[in-house]
Enzyme design. Structure first.
Site, short mmCIF file in Angstrom:
data_model
loop_
_atom_site.label_atom_id
_atom_site.label_comp_id
_atom_site.label_asym_id
_atom_site.label_seq_id
_atom_site.Cartn_x
_atom_site.Cartn_y
_atom_site.Cartn_z
NE ARG B 59 -6.49 -2.07 0.61
CZ ARG B 59 -6.20 -1.88 -0.68
NH1 ARG B 59 -6.15 -2.91 -1.50
NH2 ARG B 59 -5.95 -0.68 -1.15
CD GLU B 96 0.26 9.64 -10.68
OE1 GLU B 96 1.39 9.93 -11.06
OE2 GLU B 96 0.03 8.72 -9.87
#
Lengths: 171, 171
Positions: B59, B96
């Site tokens: 993006r 994560e």
């Protein structure tokens, strides 16, 4: 388009042995060449009442967004599976080895839209044909497809004979 | 920036349960909102003598290319591993779960360059910190980082405290 060719670099044996990859990153890096490419991409479609530009992930996002900007219309990303968060339509297509899928949000286009498809490269035409199908699945019309580079020897244009095709640089 | 917020859509439980994804595709689809976002992204850096804009896949390619265009400078794509065909520098960083790598062509920037980094989202700051490191690895200077959306509660700004950070919309 020798000015553009001068900013496209041959990379032998990428992504696999025997393939000569056309690297357009030097063209993106040169603002004058980028400007020329974007204006040449959109020029044949200026009279076409384009309402949106769709670009294929990922290099098509660069050229597609710029063509949309210059035409004053919105940009629709056509993405690889699992990337778009809302409800999608999907089209799968065969590659030389394996297959690929492209997705678009179901509300990205409507029956009122005339869409210009933009990608950096027309090779075998598989991605472009799937993109046209996806745009039509959303009810919109494909006004044409424009590419920075076309690899004539791969015959992608034959696969897209129902559409208006425009490429800047041919190999 | 309420005009921009009105074009950002909440998608609950994407990409995983409990996460609310900020979908900026409606913003890309609306030319007026896209124009506002791009001009607001670059505005604080107009006096900074930016020589190139780098955008993170995928993006970031949309907003980065448009900011580069409006600043009249070239665009440098920062890509996922194996996508860039020429010689690359790589920076890996922890997520994560697992890790990611970003790559840039070794000749994309030089010691003369002052670079504006653009992405759609500042979350934990992992991707942005790796991008800054990559730009510096190429010898260039990071003039700043600009994002359409910043998720304040994830604290990414703290991880980037050595850099000038600019975001349009905060959650």
């Amino acid at each position: 388009m020798e000015r553009l060719k001068a900013r496209i670099r041959d990379i032998p044996d990428f992504p696999q042995p025997g393939v000569v990859f056309k690297d357009i990153t030097p063209l993106m890096r040169d603002p004058a060449a980028l400007r020329l490419a974007v204006h040449q991409l959109l020029h044949p479609f200026l009279g076409e009442q384009i309402t949106a530009v769709a670009g294929m992930e990922a290099r098509g996002f660069v050229f597609g967004a710029l063509v949309a900007w210059e035409l004053g219309v919105g940009f629709v990303p056509l993405r690889k599976p699992g990337k778009l968060p809302y409800e999608v339509h999907s089209v799968s297509y065969d590659l030389e080895y394996g297959s690929n899928t492209l997705e678009a949000h179901t509300d990205a286009l409507t029956g009122e839209d005339r869409v210009l498809l933009i990608d950096d490269l027309l090779a075998t035409g598989g991605t472009a044909a799937a993109s046209c199908e996806l745009v039509e699945r959303l009810g919109a019309e494909v006004a044409g497809c424009a590419f920075v580079v076309e690899l004539d020897f791969l015959g992608g244009r034959q696969r897209l004979r129902d559409y208006r095709i425009h490429s800047l640089v041919h190999y």
